[in-house]
Design an enzyme around this catalytic site. Sequence first.
Site, PDB file in Angstrom:
ATOM      1  N   CYS A  13       0.832  -1.270  -0.005  1.00 54.38           N
ATOM      2  CA  CYS A  13       0.008   0.126  -0.116  1.00 54.38           C
ATOM      3  C   CYS A  13       0.939   1.278  -0.036  1.00 54.38           C
ATOM      4  O   CYS A  13       0.526   2.172   0.948  1.00 54.38           O
ATOM      5  CB  CYS A  13      -1.011   0.173   1.310  1.00 54.38           C
ATOM      6  SG  CYS A  13      -2.290   1.258   1.199  1.00 54.38           S
ATOM      7  N   GLY A  17      -0.299   1.037  -4.349  1.00 55.92           N
ATOM      8  CA  GLY A  17      -0.972   0.475  -3.765  1.00 55.92           C
ATOM      9  C   GLY A  17      -2.293   1.398  -2.844  1.00 55.92           C
ATOM     10  O   GLY A  17      -3.604   1.142  -3.012  1.00 55.92           O
ATOM     11  N   ILE A 137      -0.156   3.362 -19.796  1.00 54.04           N
ATOM     12  CA  ILE A 137      -0.504   3.178 -21.074  1.00 54.04           C
ATOM     13  C   ILE A 137      -0.983   1.732 -21.318  1.00 54.04           C
ATOM     14  O   ILE A 137      -0.114   0.896 -21.157  1.00 54.04           O
ATOM     15  CB  ILE A 137       0.762   3.480 -21.867  1.00 54.04           C
ATOM     16  CG1 ILE A 137       1.684   4.874 -21.644  1.00 54.04           C
ATOM     17  CG2 ILE A 137       0.540   3.452 -23.294  1.00 54.04           C
ATOM     18  CD1 ILE A 137       2.839   5.117 -22.159  1.00 54.04           C
ATOM     19  N   ASP A 202      15.486  -1.806 -15.243  1.00 51.26           N
ATOM     20  CA  ASP A 202      14.040  -1.637 -15.265  1.00 51.26           C
ATOM     21  C   ASP A 202      13.405  -1.826 -16.938  1.00 51.26           C
ATOM     22  O   ASP A 202      12.614  -2.262 -17.224  1.00 51.26           O
ATOM     23  CB  ASP A 202      13.727  -0.163 -14.753  1.00 51.26           C
ATOM     24  CG  ASP A 202      12.054   0.000 -15.045  1.00 51.26           C
ATOM     25  OD1 ASP A 202      11.434  -0.430 -13.926  1.00 51.26           O
ATOM     26  OD2 ASP A 202      11.774   0.913 -15.947  1.00 51.26           O
ATOM     27  N   LYS A 206      11.144  -4.410 -18.865  1.00 51.51           N
ATOM     28  CA  LYS A 206       9.930  -4.294 -19.602  1.00 51.51           C
ATOM     29  C   LYS A 206      10.107  -4.869 -21.211  1.00 51.51           C
ATOM     30  O   LYS A 206       9.339  -5.554 -21.632  1.00 51.51           O
ATOM     31  CB  LYS A 206       9.737  -2.739 -19.684  1.00 51.51           C
ATOM     32  CG  LYS A 206       9.291  -2.308 -18.228  1.00 51.51           C
ATOM     33  CD  LYS A 206       9.235  -0.834 -18.034  1.00 51.51           C
ATOM     34  CE  LYS A 206       8.836  -0.250 -16.840  1.00 51.51           C
ATOM     35  NZ  LYS A 206       9.195   1.070 -16.530  1.00 51.51           N
TER      36      LYS A 206
HETATM   37  N1  LIG Z   1       5.521   3.868  -8.294  1.00 50.44           N
HETATM   38  C1  LIG Z   1       5.620   3.689  -9.774  1.00 50.44           C
HETATM   39  O1  LIG Z   1       5.164   4.638 -10.444  1.00 50.44           O
HETATM   40  C2  LIG Z   1       5.279   2.326 -10.400  1.00 50.44           C
HETATM   41  C3  LIG Z   1       5.019   2.399 -11.721  1.00 50.44           C
HETATM   42  C4  LIG Z   1       4.757   1.084 -12.590  1.00 50.44           C
HETATM   43  C5  LIG Z   1       5.124  -0.029 -11.803  1.00 50.44           C
HETATM   44  N2  LIG Z   1       5.183   0.072 -10.383  1.00 50.44           N
HETATM   45  C6  LIG Z   1       5.334  -1.358  -9.414  1.00 50.44           C
HETATM   46  O2  LIG Z   1       4.466  -1.148  -8.614  1.00 50.44           O
HETATM   47  C7  LIG Z   1       4.886  -1.859  -7.512  1.00 50.44           C
HETATM   48  C8  LIG Z   1       4.898  -1.186  -6.307  1.00 50.44           C
HETATM   49  O3  LIG Z   1       5.397   0.147  -6.456  1.00 50.44           O
HETATM   50  P1  LIG Z   1       5.473   1.245  -5.408  1.00 50.44           P
HETATM   51  O4  LIG Z   1       6.165   2.482  -5.969  1.00 50.44           O
HETATM   52  O5  LIG Z   1       3.840   1.177  -5.031  1.00 50.44           O
HETATM   53  O6  LIG Z   1       6.460   0.666  -4.286  1.00 50.44           O
HETATM   54  P2  LIG Z   1       6.237   1.409  -2.487  1.00 50.44           P
HETATM   55  O7  LIG Z   1       5.917   2.852  -2.596  1.00 50.44           O
HETATM   56  O8  LIG Z   1       7.666   1.201  -2.326  1.00 50.44           O
HETATM   57  O9  LIG Z   1       5.358   0.303  -1.800  1.00 50.44           O
HETATM   58  C9  LIG Z   1       5.599  -0.763  -1.484  1.00 50.44           C
HETATM   59  C10 LIG Z   1       4.600  -1.249  -0.512  1.00 50.44           C
HETATM   60  O10 LIG Z   1       4.691  -2.739  -0.229  1.00 50.44           O
HETATM   61  C11 LIG Z   1       4.870  -2.795   0.902  1.00 50.44           C
HETATM   62  N3  LIG Z   1       5.670  -3.875   1.406  1.00 50.44           N
HETATM   63  C12 LIG Z   1       7.088  -4.088   1.530  1.00 50.44           C
HETATM   64  N4  LIG Z   1       7.614  -5.338   1.576  1.00 50.44           N
HETATM   65  C13 LIG Z   1       6.507  -5.848   2.125  1.00 50.44           C
HETATM   66  C14 LIG Z   1       6.212  -7.080   2.672  1.00 50.44           C
HETATM   67  N5  LIG Z   1       7.374  -7.943   2.836  1.00 50.44           N
HETATM   68  N6  LIG Z   1       5.150  -7.837   2.942  1.00 50.44           N
HETATM   69  C15 LIG Z   1       3.989  -6.785   2.788  1.00 50.44           C
HETATM   70  N7  LIG Z   1       4.011  -5.511   2.365  1.00 50.44           N
HETATM   71  C16 LIG Z   1       5.286  -5.090   1.970  1.00 50.44           C
HETATM   72  C17 LIG Z   1       5.293  -1.686   1.761  1.00 50.44           C
HETATM   73  O11 LIG Z   1       4.603  -1.382   3.005  1.00 50.44           O
HETATM   74  P3  LIG Z   1       5.081   0.024   3.743  1.00 50.44           P
HETATM   75  O12 LIG Z   1       4.008   0.753   3.307  1.00 50.44           O
HETATM   76  O13 LIG Z   1       4.620  -0.441   5.137  1.00 50.44           O
HETATM   77  O14 LIG Z   1       6.378   0.357   3.640  1.00 50.44           O
HETATM   78  C18 LIG Z   1       4.578  -0.523   0.718  1.00 50.44           C
HETATM   79  O15 LIG Z   1       3.335  -0.356   1.352  1.00 50.44           O
HETATM   80  C19 LIG Z   1       6.485  -2.176  -8.001  1.00 50.44           C
HETATM   81  O16 LIG Z   1       6.377  -3.746  -8.475  1.00 50.44           O
HETATM   82  C20 LIG Z   1       6.628  -1.249  -8.987  1.00 50.44           C
HETATM   83  O17 LIG Z   1       7.919  -1.800 -10.011  1.00 50.44           O
HETATM   84  C21 LIG Z   1       5.405   1.352  -9.620  1.00 50.44           C
END
Ligand SMILES: NC(=O)c1ccc[n+]([C@@H]2O[C@H](COP(=O)([O-])OP(=O)(O)OC[C@H]3O[C@@H](n4cnc5c(N)ncnc54)[C@H](OP(=O)(O)O)[C@@H]3O)[C@@H](O)[C@H]2O)c1
Lengths: 429, 429
Positions: A13, A17, A137, A202, A206
């Site tokens: 989240c 998330g 996209i 990255d 992709k």
């Molecule tokens: N951010 C982007 O723009 C973007 C774009 C495309 C794809 N993605 C992909 O989306 C995914 C998430 O990215 P994000 O940017 O949202 O990452 P993020 O902000 O780092 O969030 C990761 C989340 O996972 C939780 N988490 C980490 N380890 C965990 C565990 N062992 N068990 C349960 N929860 C855990 C974290 O908890 P806490 O909140 O407690 O730290 C956090 O809520 C990744 O695969 C990323 O490559 C992201």
Amino acid sequence: MRTRPLKVALLGCGVVGSEVARIMTTHADDLAARIGAPVELAGVAVRRPSKAREGIDPALVTTDATALVKRGDLDVVVEVIGGIEPARTLITTAFEHGASVVSANKALLAQDGAALHAAAEQNGRDLYYEAAVAGAIPLIRPLRESLAGDKVNRVLGIVNGTTNFILDKMDSTGAGYQEALDEATALGYAEADPTADVEGFDAAAKAAILAGIAFHTRVRLDDVYREGMTEVTAADFASAKEMGCTIKLLAICERAADGASVTARVHPAMIPLSHPLASVRGAYNAVFVESEAAGQLMFYGPGAGGAPTASAVLGDLVAVCRNRLSGATGPGESAYAALRVSPMGDVVTRYHISLDVADKPGVLAQVATVFAEHGVSIDTVRQQGKDGEASLVVVTHRASDAALNGTVEALRKLDTVRGVASIMRVEGE
Amino acid sequence: MRTRPLKVALLGCGVVGSEVARIMTTHADDLAARIGAPVELAGVAVRRPSKAREGIDPALVTTDATALVKRGDLDVVVEVIGGIEPARTLITTAFEHGASVVSANKALLAQDGAALHAAAEQNGRDLYYEAAVAGAIPLIRPLRESLAGDKVNRVLGIVNGTTNFILDKMDSTGAGYQEALDEATALGYAEADPTADVEGFDAAAKAAILAGIAFHTRVRLDDVYREGMTEVTAADFASAKEMGCTIKLLAICERAADGASVTARVHPAMIPLSHPLASVRGAYNAVFVESEAAGQLMFYGPGAGGAPTASAVLGDLVAVCRNRLSGATGPGESAYAALRVSPMGDVVTRYHISLDVADKPGVLAQVATVFAEHGVSIDTVRQQGKDGEASLVVVTHRASDAALNGTVEALRKLDTVRGVASIMRVEGE
Ligand SMILES: NC(=O)c1ccc[n+]([C@@H]2O[C@H](COP(=O)([O-])OP(=O)(O)OC[C@H]3O[C@@H](n4cnc5c(N)ncnc54)[C@H](OP(=O)(O)O)[C@@H]3O)[C@@H](O)[C@H]2O)c1
Ligand SMILES: NC(=O)c1ccc[n+]([C@@H]2O[C@H](COP(=O)([O-])OP(=O)(O)OC[C@H]3O[C@@H](n4cnc5c(N)ncnc54)[C@H](OP(=O)(O)O)[C@@H]3O)[C@@H](O)[C@H]2O)c1
């Protein structure tokens, strides 16, 4: 409309998330109407349970993601943790316990896509991951479904927003790499550790995913040639400008002319300013798809960010929920073509090479001979003198990477060649 | 893989249909692998049975389309005849006899989409029509599926290749409308009777389809405001250039700010040269989609032509065949939002108005007063004298179409205003 809700667990989240949860709440009625049943957030797994999370019922939050996916009453698990473990095990466990999965995890999909697809299929469940490539996209769905009756020959695009932001800065301000990176970091476009982005990991993940889907074959992460953009200099941009080009970090997946093999690669390249990819600004992404019948298509939009990525996740969530209701599954892995993935040496493209040479007669002839001996035909040469030293800028016609490498190796051995200042591929012509 | 083939009937074998048949034959193995069963061309309905049709078994050709769709053993009927009848009755009959339908027929879908969707649903069959809007460009599927978890606020695009070719010619060569149309006709970009294209009927049909899908509401063809491009002049292009703009025939579907109503319209408009739609050349199409979470997406590609359109038809064919095999149906009509479609008068945008006025003091003040009285605020005015006559070019801020019309009516009554030379909307800013 069915009134019993579909149960969705959110793993992670964070940036993505939290937006998924927000939209699920604020747009619950629309989602219900589009799916044909309400969706209910059944649990949210995080690392830090005490962190305040706006709009999320604290009773739903857990640190025990494993127990959550094992509940057995989940319809869909949305994995937005990222990384390989525990994401991989959680997804597999979710399938085993009857849930379908939506993920945004390019790293995991590129590394273990085949195994995860197999797990989904064994359990008669869906694995969707539109958000894993180019954020908001629509790209996976168009490739997998809209172009399912066509033959894709090439996918070429900008699939990493961080590096595009940096390169765009370097281009527009003349800044060096480090300066542009610092600005990207300050503005939140680059992470504290930018390695995955700037070294092309990255984008390579992709590219592996895109190539696999586009060519109906398995492309492993190791199959993708990868060159980062940390060595692109302001001088490279100056050379590019002289050629009417700019520099972009491109992911390129191609079918060989004979149709029997494919290549996938990520590297910086010069592209003409007239090419639509040249005008992709900031952190935007854009991808060209060339196919036999459709011709050239382009998809453009925000490649990252919480809300855009959540849009893609939720599109998948709606599709997967509809499939649950109809008892069907969407298209799974399609790797029937089983094509060979050729090494980088086989890739054919054009090159821009800057050489520092001695400023004396006969050097150009020597250099030209080396190119000719290696079968690399020269398109243009520009010679510039500067106090006894000179530089030669050679732009080649299309040649294989292997031939080009052979040429460069031989050039380095010429004693009139002081050094090879830069080699850059020229694409998009 | 299932070995019993799925049976497909082709209604129409012209520009699009012949390409569909060709690809079904030449790429039969790929299609079978992607669908999970072979597809068999079970019959081809045409008007002229004796016409030579390369690659098509003459035994399959019939002029009795009705008997073909009534066979009862068809899995899918592909309708690429065009027009309202007999296409409508044939599609309905196909559903009644158990087939799903893929169509490229924008005119029919825009007019009778709701009834056809209802017929599909009653019979538990699919109605897909990606090819009906923007040819090869995946647009219907992204809107309907990829953005199913998002809220689309705006769709703005170039959806007619013929008129884009003509306008592009006028822009690049300074040609007048007729000259550019003649060239388009000679090159096969315009039909002998170009009315449907140049008067905006074709684009209006597409706008109705896009608005309906994007906003989950029913938008009838009559709901779409339509203005053709036959009155765009070389002088308009000259004015546009002075403003750093070009002119495109745009289809624009918008959600009102209050979210409770939508508008759909087709008309020529000035757009800034910096806007990506400005650089859409020749017969290409491009569509912007703006949504709440995803932000701004763009889809670009060939909007027509036999092979590109066939690519979209075959993508649908694969999807519909997969659904047949899994016993499911894809997403049907989604019109639950039941939004009001507001009239053109409610549309808010900017305007570029050229007035022929008397060249004497006080005229500008008079004109400005009329704008102010109607609540239309002026952004810029440019005054040009020419022998006793003068022209005033006014660019407004955003105002409703109703307010603008009121202003223009009042301006015409001023005796210092000799005439209103042109009024054009300004979009994409
Ligand atoms: N951010 C982007 O723009 C973007 C774009 C495309 C794809 N993605 C992909 O989306 C995914 C998430 O990215 P994000 O940017 O949202 O990452 P993020 O902000 O780092 O969030 C990761 C989340 O996972 C939780 N988490 C980490 N380890 C965990 C565990 N062992 N068990 C349960 N929860 C855990 C974290 O908890 P806490 O909140 O407690 O730290 C956090 O809520 C990744 O695969 C990323 O490559 C992201
Ligand atoms: N062309 C494009 O670029 C394009 C792009 C997007 C969408 N579309 C749509 O695709 C559809 C087909 O377009 P098209 O360009 O392929 O048209 P076309 O070249 O005129 O072909 C029409 C076909 O339908 C057949 N036909 C006509 N009336 C018939 C009848 N009563 N019964 C049976 N067959 C009949 C014709 O038979 P004969 O061959 O014997 O004349 C011909 O094969 C239209 O809805 C169009 O709007 C076309």
